[in-house]
Design a protein around this motif. Structure first.
Motif, mmCIF file in Angstrom:
data_model
loop_
_atom_site.group_PDB
_atom_site.id
_atom_site.type_symbol
_atom_site.label_atom_id
_atom_site.label_comp_id
_atom_site.label_asym_id
_atom_site.label_seq_id
_atom_site.Cartn_x
_atom_site.Cartn_y
_atom_site.Cartn_z
ATOM 1 N N ILE A 162 5.920 9.876 -8.532
ATOM 2 C CA ILE A 162 6.154 9.599 -10.114
ATOM 3 C C ILE A 162 4.782 9.923 -10.745
ATOM 4 C CG2 ILE A 162 7.020 8.284 -11.680
ATOM 5 C CD1 ILE A 162 9.134 8.586 -9.485
ATOM 6 N N GLY A 163 3.753 9.244 -10.688
ATOM 7 C CA GLY A 163 2.743 9.166 -11.576
ATOM 8 C C GLY A 163 1.920 10.458 -11.327
ATOM 9 N N PHE A 164 1.387 10.808 -10.434
ATOM 10 C CA PHE A 164 0.575 12.206 -10.208
ATOM 11 C C PHE A 164 1.415 13.412 -10.254
ATOM 12 C CE2 PHE A 164 -2.643 9.854 -7.359
ATOM 13 C CZ PHE A 164 -3.217 9.392 -8.106
ATOM 14 N N PHE A 165 2.580 13.388 -10.040
ATOM 15 C CA PHE A 165 3.521 14.514 -10.186
ATOM 16 C C PHE A 165 3.830 14.795 -11.384
ATOM 17 C CE2 PHE A 165 7.943 15.754 -10.394
ATOM 18 C CZ PHE A 165 7.851 17.229 -10.118
ATOM 19 N N GLN A 166 4.286 13.753 -12.201
ATOM 20 C CA GLN A 166 4.625 13.773 -13.415
ATOM 21 C C GLN A 166 3.189 14.448 -14.437
ATOM 22 O OE1 GLN A 166 7.447 13.511 -15.378
ATOM 23 N NE2 GLN A 166 8.598 12.784 -13.792
ATOM 24 N N ALA A 167 2.232 13.893 -14.064
ATOM 25 C CA ALA A 167 0.996 14.402 -14.825
ATOM 26 C C ALA A 167 0.563 15.796 -14.475
ATOM 27 C CB ALA A 167 -0.384 13.438 -14.496
ATOM 28 N N PHE A 168 0.517 16.247 -13.170
ATOM 29 C CA PHE A 168 0.584 17.586 -12.980
ATOM 30 C C PHE A 168 1.704 18.342 -13.397
ATOM 31 C CE2 PHE A 168 -2.007 15.892 -9.196
ATOM 32 C CZ PHE A 168 -3.252 16.574 -9.575
ATOM 33 N N LEU A 169 2.829 18.059 -13.515
ATOM 34 C CA LEU A 169 3.845 18.581 -14.225
ATOM 35 C C LEU A 169 3.710 18.976 -15.463
ATOM 36 C CD1 LEU A 169 7.057 19.786 -13.608
ATOM 37 C CD2 LEU A 169 7.734 17.222 -14.278
ATOM 38 N N PHE A 188 0.861 -1.198 -0.035
ATOM 39 C CA PHE A 188 0.185 -0.203 -0.144
ATOM 40 C C PHE A 188 0.844 1.309 0.008
ATOM 41 C CE2 PHE A 188 -1.925 3.627 2.344
ATOM 42 C CZ PHE A 188 -2.976 3.651 1.715
ATOM 43 N N ARG A 189 1.781 1.332 0.843
ATOM 44 C CA ARG A 189 2.768 2.232 0.929
ATOM 45 C C ARG A 189 3.300 2.448 -0.536
ATOM 46 N NH1 ARG A 189 5.266 1.816 7.193
ATOM 47 N NH2 ARG A 189 3.372 2.222 8.113
ATOM 48 N N LEU A 190 3.877 1.703 -1.047
ATOM 49 C CA LEU A 190 4.486 1.739 -2.372
ATOM 50 C C LEU A 190 3.720 2.293 -3.351
ATOM 51 C CD1 LEU A 190 6.813 -1.457 -3.076
ATOM 52 C CD2 LEU A 190 7.397 0.935 -3.161
ATOM 53 N N LEU A 191 2.450 1.882 -3.359
ATOM 54 C CA LEU A 191 1.310 2.456 -4.490
ATOM 55 C C LEU A 191 1.356 3.667 -4.155
ATOM 56 C CD1 LEU A 191 -1.352 -0.297 -4.405
ATOM 57 C CD2 LEU A 191 0.453 0.225 -6.302
ATOM 58 N N VAL A 192 1.294 4.176 -2.672
ATOM 59 C CA VAL A 192 1.034 5.655 -2.566
ATOM 60 C C VAL A 192 2.206 6.720 -2.999
ATOM 61 C CG1 VAL A 192 0.626 7.486 -0.422
ATOM 62 C CG2 VAL A 192 -0.474 5.369 -0.696
ATOM 63 N N ILE A 224 0.546 4.331 -14.041
ATOM 64 C CA ILE A 224 -0.683 5.557 -14.025
ATOM 65 C C ILE A 224 -0.552 6.515 -15.173
ATOM 66 C CG2 ILE A 224 -1.256 7.738 -12.660
ATOM 67 C CD1 ILE A 224 0.056 5.838 -9.961
ATOM 68 N N LEU A 225 0.349 6.525 -15.840
ATOM 69 C CA LEU A 225 0.574 7.401 -16.733
ATOM 70 C C LEU A 225 0.166 6.880 -18.049
ATOM 71 C CD1 LEU A 225 4.038 8.802 -16.175
ATOM 72 C CD2 LEU A 225 2.203 10.235 -16.162
ATOM 73 N N ILE A 226 0.141 5.547 -18.076
ATOM 74 C CA ILE A 226 -0.190 4.935 -19.312
ATOM 75 C C ILE A 226 -1.596 5.194 -19.917
ATOM 76 C CG2 ILE A 226 -1.021 2.481 -20.587
ATOM 77 C CD1 ILE A 226 1.200 1.235 -18.973
ATOM 78 N N GLN A 233 8.512 2.392 -7.618
ATOM 79 C CA GLN A 233 7.841 3.315 -7.826
ATOM 80 C C GLN A 233 7.763 4.021 -9.073
ATOM 81 O OE1 GLN A 233 8.352 6.529 -4.496
ATOM 82 N NE2 GLN A 233 10.083 5.050 -3.783
ATOM 83 N N LEU A 234 8.839 3.714 -9.935
ATOM 84 C CA LEU A 234 8.956 4.287 -11.205
ATOM 85 C C LEU A 234 7.939 3.312 -12.057
ATOM 86 C CD1 LEU A 234 12.785 4.691 -12.217
ATOM 87 C CD2 LEU A 234 11.047 6.468 -11.961
ATOM 88 N N LEU A 235 7.799 2.056 -11.778
ATOM 89 C CA LEU A 235 6.630 1.224 -12.506
ATOM 90 C C LEU A 235 5.462 1.344 -12.076
ATOM 91 C CD1 LEU A 235 6.117 -1.471 -14.208
ATOM 92 C CD2 LEU A 235 6.422 -2.565 -11.916
ATOM 93 N N ILE A 236 5.127 1.861 -10.608
ATOM 94 C CA ILE A 236 3.778 2.301 -10.331
ATOM 95 C C ILE A 236 3.356 3.278 -11.133
ATOM 96 C CG2 ILE A 236 2.290 2.958 -8.470
ATOM 97 C CD1 ILE A 236 3.913 0.708 -6.912
ATOM 98 N N GLY A 237 4.421 4.315 -11.076
ATOM 99 C CA GLY A 237 4.127 5.739 -11.661
ATOM 100 C C GLY A 237 3.870 5.587 -13.272
#
Length: 289
Positions: free
Chosen positions: A77-84, A67-71, A190-192, A183-187
Motif C-alpha cells: 500500500i504505502g510505498f507502492f502508492q507513493a511510487f505509483l 513486523f510482517r504486517l508493517l512490511v 505512511i502516506l500522511i 495493511q490499508l491503515l499502515i499504508g
C-alpha cells in the motif's frame, strides 16, 4: 470438468475484479478529483477504508505478526502508492503501465531465486508477451523517458511483486478483512507525511469530488484490496501478479468508451496480446497447487 478447475476459475474471476476496479482510477481522478494532489488522493483512498474495516472487525494481530504486517502494509500500500503517483506525474501513463507490467516477471524471479522453483516456460513467455503487448498498446514515438519517473515505476512494480510474494509466503494468522484493514491503515499512515509535505491542501470539496473520493475509498481500496488479498491466499503468486495487467487494459477501454479516446489497429493488437497473456498464465496456474 473437475470441481477444482471450476473453483480455481471462480477464484481467478473474483480476483480479477480488483485490478478492473483499479483501472477506473484514471478516469475518476482526471475527470472528478481536484488536480495536483496525488498523495492526498492516495491517502483518502486507503486510510478511511482501513479504519472502517478495523472498526467492523476489531481484530488485534498477534505480536509475532506485527513486523510482517508493517512490511506488507508498506510494500502493498504505502510505498507502492507513493511510487505509483511519482511515476504517474513524471511519465506518460503508457510508459508507467508498461514498466509496471514487469510485475509477474519479478514474482517469477523471486520465486526462482528464493524458493528454488524455476518458472514454467509457458507462464514465463506469456508474461513476457504481456509486457510486449502493453508496449504495443500504450507506447508511441513521442513517449518521453524521464529517469526519476522510470525508477519510480520500476520500484513500484518491485514493491507490489515483493508484497504479493511475501503475502503468499508468510500466510499471516489473520482473517481476510482485518488483514486487509491493517495493511490499508499502515499504508495510509505512511502516506500522511507525503500528502502534507508535497500536496496543496484541499479546499471545500464539490459534491462530485466527494462522490469520487468515496468511490475510490470504498470500491478502489476496501472492496478491491479485500478481493486482491483473497486472491493471494487462494491463487499462485504469478497468477495474481498477472491479473494486475487488467488494470491498464480497463483504463484504456474506459477511456475509449467515455472519453472518446481512439484505439488504433496496432493498439488493438497489443490489447489482444495482453489479454491472451493473462489468460494463458491463468490457465497454466490451474495446474499448480
Amino acid at each position: 470438468m473437475s470441481n477444482y478447475f471450476i473453483s480455481r476459475w471462480i477464484d481467478i474471476i473474483i480476483t480479477a475484479i480488483a485490478p478492473i476496479i483499479w483501472g477506473s482510477t484514471y478516469i475518476v481522478t482526471t475527470q472528478y478529483l481536484p488536480p495536483d494532489r496525488p498523495f492526498t488522493s492516495a491517502l483518502i483512498r486507503v486510510l478511511p477504508a482501513g479504519i472502517l474495516l478495523l472498526l467492523l472487525t476489531r481484530n488485534i494481530p498477534k505480536k509475532v505478526d506485527w513486523f510482517r504486517l508493517l512490511v506488507l502494509g508498506a510494500l502493498n500500500i504505502g510505498f507502492f502508492q507513493a511510487f505509483l503517483f511519482i511515476a504517474a506525474y513524471r511519465l506518460p501513463g503508457g510508459l508507467a503501465a508498461v514498466l509496471g507490467a514487469i510485475q509477474p516477471l519479478v514474482v517469477m524471479l523471486i520465486t526462482w531465486v528464493v524458493d528454488g522453483k524455476s518458472p514454467i516456460q509457458t507462464a514465463l513467455w506469456s508474461a513476457t508477451a504481456g509486457v510486449i503487448g502493453m508496449a504495443i498498446l500504450l507506447l508511441s514515438p513521442q513517449t518521453t523517458f524521464e529517469p526519476i519517473g522510470i525508477i519510480a515505476a520500476l520500484m513500484g512494480a518491485i514493491c507490489m511483486a515483493c508484497g504479493v510474494w511475501l503475502s503468499s509466503h508468510w500466510k499471516l494468522d489473520l482473517p481476510l478483512l482485518p488483514l486487509t484493514g491493517w495493511q490499508l491503515l499502515i499504508g495510509g499512515l505512511i502516506l500522511i507525511p507525503m500528502a502534507f509535505m508535497v500536496d496543496t491542501p484541499l479546499t471545500i470539496l464539490k459534491p462530485s469530488e466527494l462522490v469520487a473520493y468515496t468511490y475510490l475509498s470504498l470500491a478502489g481500496a476496501l472492496l478491491a484490496y479485500v478481493l486482491w488479498f483473497r486472491g493471494i491466499k487462494k491463487l499462485p503468486t504469478v497468477a495474481v501478479a498477472s491479473l494486475g495487467l487488467l488494470s491498464p487494459i480497463t483504463a484504456v477501454v474506459l477511456g475509449w468508451i467515455f472519453l472518446s479516446e481512439k484505439i488504433s489497429g496496432s493498439a488493438l493488437f497489443g490489447l489482444i496480446i495482453v489479454l491472451t497473456s493473462v489468460f494463458i498464465v491463468q490457465k497454466t496456474s490451474t495446474k499448480l497447487n
